[in-house]
Design an enzyme around this catalytic site. Structure first.
Site, mmCIF file in Angstrom:
data_model
loop_
_atom_site.group_PDB
_atom_site.id
_atom_site.type_symbol
_atom_site.label_atom_id
_atom_site.label_comp_id
_atom_site.label_asym_id
_atom_site.label_seq_id
_atom_site.Cartn_x
_atom_site.Cartn_y
_atom_site.Cartn_z
ATOM 1 N N TYR A 131 2.598 -5.017 -2.729
ATOM 2 C CA TYR A 131 1.155 -5.237 -2.847
ATOM 3 C C TYR A 131 0.830 -6.021 -4.118
ATOM 4 C CZ TYR A 131 -3.854 -4.083 -2.742
ATOM 5 O OH TYR A 131 -5.230 -4.138 -2.712
ATOM 6 N N ASP A 143 -12.491 -8.864 11.930
ATOM 7 C CA ASP A 143 -11.690 -7.682 11.634
ATOM 8 C C ASP A 143 -10.644 -7.542 12.736
ATOM 9 O OD1 ASP A 143 -12.324 -5.098 9.617
ATOM 10 O OD2 ASP A 143 -10.971 -4.653 11.283
ATOM 11 N N ASN A 160 -11.165 -11.120 2.410
ATOM 12 C CA ASN A 160 -11.049 -9.722 1.993
ATOM 13 C C ASN A 160 -9.853 -9.011 2.608
ATOM 14 O OD1 ASN A 160 -12.168 -7.098 0.942
ATOM 15 N ND2 ASN A 160 -12.279 -6.684 3.136
ATOM 16 N N ASP A 198 -7.262 -10.986 13.369
ATOM 17 C CA ASP A 198 -6.087 -10.537 12.637
ATOM 18 C C ASP A 198 -5.613 -11.748 11.849
ATOM 19 O OD1 ASP A 198 -3.522 -9.940 11.764
ATOM 20 O OD2 ASP A 198 -2.920 -8.954 13.620
ATOM 21 N N VAL A 199 -5.661 -11.676 10.524
ATOM 22 C CA VAL A 199 -5.388 -12.869 9.720
ATOM 23 C C VAL A 199 -3.920 -13.276 9.741
ATOM 24 C CG1 VAL A 199 -7.369 -12.505 8.199
ATOM 25 C CG2 VAL A 199 -5.125 -11.542 7.568
#
Length: 271
Positions: A179, A58, A113, A86-87
């Site tokens: 989004y 996360d 996710n 942090d992706v």
């Protein structure tokens, strides 16, 4: 109204929490954005209840450590590990997957996710708003999928990837162009990755929830919009995050052994 009918309607508004059945026993899973009260956190808990070991990531380090401690206290320290991730940062993505190798010698399941939302009309949307949502939601899923496939190819033991998309990948909603575009991209990425992953014995699927209620959603969505969205649901309620997690468990388990490249709508709102 008969008691039987009332009971059935009551079941629709208060679903029964299904206990674990050992569907993921002995497997190691990496789950991104898993420290909150939403789908990621619910998925980590459900995986542990199904017998898996989890490595949670996360971007919120304090919340991540709290989640790690809470889950370890309940399921045991050997079952839970955590790494800040942090992706949007490739170094942190690699560190998360390295953590799985370090703790458990590899991994079997990856749940992508992490995602970022927001509301803005196209005429007012800035480049930064657009790029921020796309980088986290779509490119972040790409980074983690790439890392997962590299890991699975190296070990040769197969694996599963489950991506979190959204019904907005199919449907239109004002203010959600960034989004929706990102989630439609996740669907396309899922299908293409599945074709490439088949040679490694890896399955790649996605879930597409419509509306899963959690505290963050309640904070960033007006009551009026929530009421409007809820009214469009077949059951007249939001999903519980764990109901989406149940679908992810199914896709991660051997019960879905011949499913790949699929997007499963956790909703009645498939177009």
């Amino acid at each position: 109204m008969t008691d039987d009918r009332a009971a059935r309607q009551g079941d629709r508004t208060a679903p029964r929490y299904v206990p674990g059945h050992g569907l993921l026993a002995g497997r190691t899973a990496v789950i991104t954005a898993a420290a909150g009260a939403g789908i990621g956190g619910a998925t980590a808990r459900r995986f542990l209840e199904e017998g898996a070991r989890v490595v949670i990531g996360d971007a919120h380090t304090r919340r991540l450590r709290q989640a790690e401690a809470a889950l370890a206290g309940e399921f045991g320290e050997r079952a839970v590990a955590a790494a800040p991730c942090d992706v949007t940062d490739e170094t942190q993505v690699r560190a998360l997957f390295d953590k799985a190798a370090e703790e458990h010698g590899g991994l079997d399941i990856v749940v992508n996710n992490a995602g970022l939302g927001g509301t803005a009309p196209l005429t007012e949307m800035t480049d930064d708003q657009w790029s921020g949502v796309l980088d986290t939601t779509l490119t972040g899923t790409f980074r983690c999928t790439r890392a997962a496939l590299r890991s699975f190819a190296a070990t040769g033991r197969g694996g599963v990837i489950v991506n979190n998309s959204s019904v907005l990948g199919w449907r239109a909603q004002a203010g959600q162009a960034h989004y929706a575009a990102a989630k439609a991209g996740v669907m396309a990425l899922t299908r293409c990755a599945a074709v490439e992953a088949a040679e490694y014995g890896v399955r790649v699927n996605a879930v597409a929830p419509s509306l899963a209620m959690h505290p963050h959603l309640a904070r960033v969505t007006t009551p009026e919009l929530l009421a409007e969205l809820t009214a469009g649901e077949a059951y007249g309620r939001c999903a519980e995050p764990w109901e989406v997690a149940n679908a992810i468990v199914f896709l991660a388990s051997d019960y879905s052994s011949y499913l790949t490249g699929e997007v499963v709508s956790v909703s009645s709102r498939h177009p």
